[in-house]
Design a protein around this motif. Structure first.
Motif, PDB file in Angstrom:
ATOM      1  N   GLN A 162       0.815  -1.205   0.000  1.00 25.60           N
ATOM      2  CA  GLN A 162       0.000   0.000   0.000  1.00 25.60           C
ATOM      3  C   GLN A 162       0.858   1.269   0.000  1.00 25.60           C
ATOM      4  OE1 GLN A 162      -3.517  -0.272  -0.156  1.00 25.60           O
ATOM      5  NE2 GLN A 162      -2.785  -2.332  -0.636  1.00 25.60           N
ATOM      6  N   HIS A 163       1.680   1.400  -1.011  1.00 32.21           N
ATOM      7  CA  HIS A 163       2.568   2.560  -1.131  1.00 32.21           C
ATOM      8  C   HIS A 163       2.695   2.964  -2.597  1.00 32.21           C
ATOM      9  CE1 HIS A 163       4.025   2.530   3.062  1.00 32.21           C
ATOM     10  NE2 HIS A 163       3.906   1.207   2.975  1.00 32.21           N
ATOM     11  N   SER A 164       3.074   4.210  -2.798  1.00 29.45           N
ATOM     12  CA  SER A 164       3.225   4.746  -4.146  1.00 29.45           C
ATOM     13  C   SER A 164       4.684   4.722  -4.579  1.00 29.45           C
ATOM     14  CB  SER A 164       2.702   6.190  -4.210  1.00 29.45           C
ATOM     15  OG  SER A 164       1.333   6.242  -3.857  1.00 29.45           O
ATOM     16  N   LEU A 165       4.868   4.830  -5.889  1.00 29.61           N
ATOM     17  CA  LEU A 165       6.212   4.871  -6.451  1.00 29.61           C
ATOM     18  C   LEU A 165       6.646   6.335  -6.585  1.00 29.61           C
ATOM     19  CD1 LEU A 165       8.575   3.227  -7.625  1.00 29.61           C
ATOM     20  CD2 LEU A 165       7.477   3.413  -9.868  1.00 29.61           C
ATOM     21  N   THR A 166       7.019   6.948  -5.458  1.00 28.40           N
ATOM     22  CA  THR A 166       7.535   8.313  -5.440  1.00 28.40           C
ATOM     23  C   THR A 166       8.828   8.332  -4.640  1.00 28.40           C
ATOM     24  OG1 THR A 166       6.334   8.928  -3.422  1.00 28.40           O
ATOM     25  CG2 THR A 166       5.190   9.245  -5.521  1.00 28.40           C
ATOM     26  N   LEU A 167       9.659   9.342  -4.889  1.00 29.66           N
ATOM     27  CA  LEU A 167      10.935   9.429  -4.184  1.00 29.66           C
ATOM     28  C   LEU A 167      10.720   9.570  -2.674  1.00 29.66           C
ATOM     29  CD1 LEU A 167      12.979  11.745  -6.580  1.00 29.66           C
ATOM     30  CD2 LEU A 167      13.260   9.282  -6.224  1.00 29.66           C
ATOM     31  N   TYR A 168       9.691  10.348  -2.292  1.00 34.81           N
ATOM     32  CA  TYR A 168       9.443  10.552  -0.865  1.00 34.81           C
ATOM     33  C   TYR A 168       9.059   9.237  -0.182  1.00 34.81           C
ATOM     34  CZ  TYR A 168       7.276  12.082   3.474  1.00 34.81           C
ATOM     35  OH  TYR A 168       6.938  12.237   4.794  1.00 34.81           O
ATOM     36  N   GLU A 169       8.124   8.499  -0.782  1.00 32.95           N
ATOM     37  CA  GLU A 169       7.692   7.260  -0.153  1.00 32.95           C
ATOM     38  C   GLU A 169       8.790   6.203  -0.179  1.00 32.95           C
ATOM     39  OE1 GLU A 169       4.053   5.533  -0.236  1.00 32.95           O
ATOM     40  OE2 GLU A 169       2.867   7.355  -0.411  1.00 32.95           O
ATOM     41  N   MET A 170       9.562   6.157  -1.246  1.00 31.19           N
ATOM     42  CA  MET A 170      10.657   5.193  -1.304  1.00 31.19           C
ATOM     43  C   MET A 170      11.682   5.476  -0.215  1.00 31.19           C
ATOM     44  SD  MET A 170      11.159   4.982  -5.438  1.00 31.19           S
ATOM     45  CE  MET A 170      12.639   3.981  -5.329  1.00 31.19           C
ATOM     46  N   ASN A 171      11.925   6.757   0.039  1.00 30.95           N
ATOM     47  CA  ASN A 171      12.953   7.127   1.010  1.00 30.95           C
ATOM     48  C   ASN A 171      12.443   7.068   2.445  1.00 30.95           C
ATOM     49  OD1 ASN A 171      15.548   8.246   1.849  1.00 30.95           O
ATOM     50  ND2 ASN A 171      14.436  10.165   2.207  1.00 30.95           N
ATOM     51  N   CYS A 172      11.150   7.305   2.637  1.00 32.14           N
ATOM     52  CA  CYS A 172      10.660   7.513   4.000  1.00 32.14           C
ATOM     53  C   CYS A 172       9.666   6.474   4.501  1.00 32.14           C
ATOM     54  CB  CYS A 172      10.014   8.896   4.102  1.00 32.14           C
ATOM     55  SG  CYS A 172      11.133  10.270   3.691  1.00 32.14           S
ATOM     56  N   THR A 173       8.892   5.863   3.636  1.00 33.60           N
ATOM     57  CA  THR A 173       7.787   5.041   4.134  1.00 33.60           C
ATOM     58  C   THR A 173       7.785   3.603   3.632  1.00 33.60           C
ATOM     59  OG1 THR A 173       6.274   5.706   2.344  1.00 33.60           O
ATOM     60  CG2 THR A 173       6.362   7.110   4.316  1.00 33.60           C
ATOM     61  N   TRP A 174       8.587   3.266   2.632  1.00 33.69           N
ATOM     62  CA  TRP A 174       8.572   1.891   2.134  1.00 33.69           C
ATOM     63  C   TRP A 174       9.077   0.930   3.213  1.00 33.69           C
ATOM     64  CZ3 TRP A 174      10.191   0.608  -3.548  1.00 33.69           C
ATOM     65  CH2 TRP A 174       9.263   1.187  -4.424  1.00 33.69           C
ATOM     66  N   PRO A 175       8.317  -0.143   3.525  1.00 38.20           N
ATOM     67  CA  PRO A 175       8.799  -1.147   4.479  1.00 38.20           C
ATOM     68  C   PRO A 175       9.777  -2.107   3.807  1.00 38.20           C
ATOM     69  CG  PRO A 175       6.624  -1.744   3.699  1.00 38.20           C
ATOM     70  CD  PRO A 175       6.933  -0.396   3.094  1.00 38.20           C
ATOM     71  N   TRP A 176      10.484  -2.884   4.609  1.00 38.07           N
ATOM     72  CA  TRP A 176      11.494  -3.771   4.050  1.00 38.07           C
ATOM     73  C   TRP A 176      10.869  -4.858   3.179  1.00 38.07           C
ATOM     74  CZ3 TRP A 176      11.355  -8.966   4.940  1.00 38.07           C
ATOM     75  CH2 TRP A 176      10.577  -9.438   6.007  1.00 38.07           C
ATOM     76  N   GLU A 177       9.616  -5.263   3.486  1.00 33.34           N
ATOM     77  CA  GLU A 177       8.960  -6.280   2.669  1.00 33.34           C
ATOM     78  C   GLU A 177       8.756  -5.789   1.234  1.00 33.34           C
ATOM     79  OE1 GLU A 177       7.052  -6.672   6.839  1.00 33.34           O
ATOM     80  OE2 GLU A 177       7.783  -5.090   5.500  1.00 33.34           O
ATOM     81  N   LEU A 178       8.475  -4.499   1.092  1.00 31.49           N
ATOM     82  CA  LEU A 178       8.276  -3.950  -0.243  1.00 31.49           C
ATOM     83  C   LEU A 178       9.584  -3.921  -1.026  1.00 31.49           C
ATOM     84  CD1 LEU A 178       6.471  -2.739  -2.337  1.00 31.49           C
ATOM     85  CD2 LEU A 178       6.664  -0.517  -1.209  1.00 31.49           C
ATOM     86  N   TRP A 179      10.679  -3.646  -0.344  1.00 36.30           N
ATOM     87  CA  TRP A 179      11.978  -3.658  -1.019  1.00 36.30           C
ATOM     88  C   TRP A 179      12.326  -5.073  -1.488  1.00 36.30           C
ATOM     89  CZ3 TRP A 179      14.155   0.426  -2.917  1.00 36.30           C
ATOM     90  CH2 TRP A 179      13.938   1.676  -2.328  1.00 36.30           C
ATOM     91  N   VAL A 180      11.979  -6.077  -0.693  1.00 33.66           N
ATOM     92  CA  VAL A 180      12.210  -7.465  -1.114  1.00 33.66           C
ATOM     93  C   VAL A 180      11.356  -7.795  -2.327  1.00 33.66           C
ATOM     94  CG1 VAL A 180      11.967  -9.886  -0.422  1.00 33.66           C
ATOM     95  CG2 VAL A 180      12.869  -8.205   1.200  1.00 33.66           C
ATOM     96  N   PHE A 181      10.098  -7.368  -2.293  1.00 38.13           N
ATOM     97  CA  PHE A 181       9.193  -7.598  -3.421  1.00 38.13           C
ATOM     98  C   PHE A 181       9.732  -6.961  -4.698  1.00 38.13           C
ATOM     99  CE2 PHE A 181       5.626  -6.136  -6.038  1.00 38.13           C
ATOM    100  CZ  PHE A 181       4.962  -7.331  -6.266  1.00 38.13           C
TER     101      PHE A 181
END
Length: 360
Positions: A195-214
């Motif tokens: 449940q996150h957007s593909l923006t620089l702010y969200e990638m830097n500040c709000t993306w959880p580690w599970e999303l990075w694995v995905f």
């Protein structure tokens, strides 16, 4: 045992020539229409083109029986449609001088109608069963405010995607894949880390580690699909043409907006921009196009066709049209000494995770 007449020979010669060309592997001969002895036109199914573009699968071959079912269209692919009026036959679509049409117009019309039908279907289902959506959005608003833009999207997608070279999109293979894509995107409601957007702010500040694995798994999969298209384009000697098309699409549809701090890569936009370039006559390329088209449909049906520049676009249109409801906002910005609750719209700095500014 009788020798053929001159008339029989005249009919048999093109057929014999066509069979000889088939045995030699001649390209393009299947597109030639041969007149049978009864005078009826027979149009064999077209082969793959030299550039590897899309074609309609042979629905008459027993070996391709499953494909014939998947690619059986709901409406016929022909522009040669007439209506009886005042004792005359009136053509509905423009055709060639010999009376035959390329079905370009018919296929385009079917694609546009299918797009609106799928958006309406997905919007109806999502509005009934899911909460993660634009809850104030209605189908009437989509048609009223974004209908013309959706039609233009369809025309560009259709032309760049060479969709007139394949059977119409109203078949199970295309529609089924597009609906499957919608099932995937709606299933994300049950996976919180998505449940996150593909923006620089969200990638830097709000993306959880599970999303990075995905994403670490998703990127190689997408890279393999892109590499497959590059290899196919190279082998069919259309790589330069494809690169030019991609560069022009980026130049016209993306480059002018990328420098804006309000830029937001909506998934309707990503599906539209990428899907039109998956246009080779292979199952994986057709699958990629239909999947991206489903992604486009889902984005509009669930959230609307929001502008890529988000509030910057809305602000420009509002000020440019001198809409009266924005006058108090502009007045407050001109006279900051007057204590008001109006806050200037400033895009968030993606490097500052504690910022309270507007997040596109």
């Amino acid at each position: 045992g009788n020798a053929p007449s001159s008339n029989d020979e005249g009919i048999a010669s093109p057929l014999r020539h066509r069979e000889q060309q088939r045995q030699k592997g001649g390209a393009g001969v299947d597109f030639v229409e041969i007149l049978s002895a009864t005078g009826r036109k027979q149009t064999p199914s077209p082969p793959s083109t030299a550039s590897g573009q899309l074609r309609q699968p042979d629905a008459t071959s027993n070996a391709n029986a499953p494909a014939s079912i998947l690619y059986r269209t709901l409406l016929p692919d022909t522009d040669n449609i007439t209506v009886q009026l005042m004792g005359n036959q009136w053509p509905v679509f423009e055709t060639q001088e010999n009376g035959e049409g390329s079905a370009f117009v018919m296929k385009l019309v079917k694609f546009i109608l299918l797009t609106f039908a799928l958006i309406a279907l997905v919007h109806s289902v999502v509005s009934r069963y899911f909460d993660d959506r634009d809850q104030s959005l209605t189908m009437a608003q989509i048609v009223k405010f974004d209908g013309d833009n959706i039609v233009r999207d369809c025309v560009v997608f259709f032309v760049v995607g060479r969709m007139w070279r394949q059977c119409g999109v109203d078949h199970m293979a295309f529609v089924g894949t597009a609906l499957l894509a919608n099932v995937y995107f709606e299933s994300q409601n049950y996976m919180g880390f998505l449940q996150h957007s593909l923006t620089l702010y969200e990638m830097n500040c709000t993306w959880p580690w599970e999303l990075w694995v995905f994403v670490s798994v998703l990127i190689p999969a997408v890279a393999v699909m892109v590499a497959a298209h590059v290899v196919r384009a190279y082998r069919t000697r259309v790589l330069v043409m494809k690169l030019i098309e991609l560069a022009l699409c980026v130049l016209f549809f993306m480059a002018p907006m990328m420098s804006s701090n309000y830029f937001h890569l909506h998934h309707w936009y990503g599906g539209w921009l990428l899907g039109m370039h998956a246009n080779f006559d292979t199952w994986w390329s057709r699958f990629a196009m239909a999947w991206c088209f489903g992604m486009y449909v889902n984005g509009i049906a669930v959230y609307g066709r929001d502008p890529v520049l988000t509030c910057e676009y809305a602000y420009f249109r509002t000020v440019d049209m001198r809409c009266p409801y924005v006058s108090c906002y502009l007045e407050a910005l001109r006279h900051p000494e007057n204590e008001t609750d109006v806050v200037e719209m400033i895009p968030v700095d993606w490097r500052n995770c504690s910022s309270t500014d507007y997040i596109p």
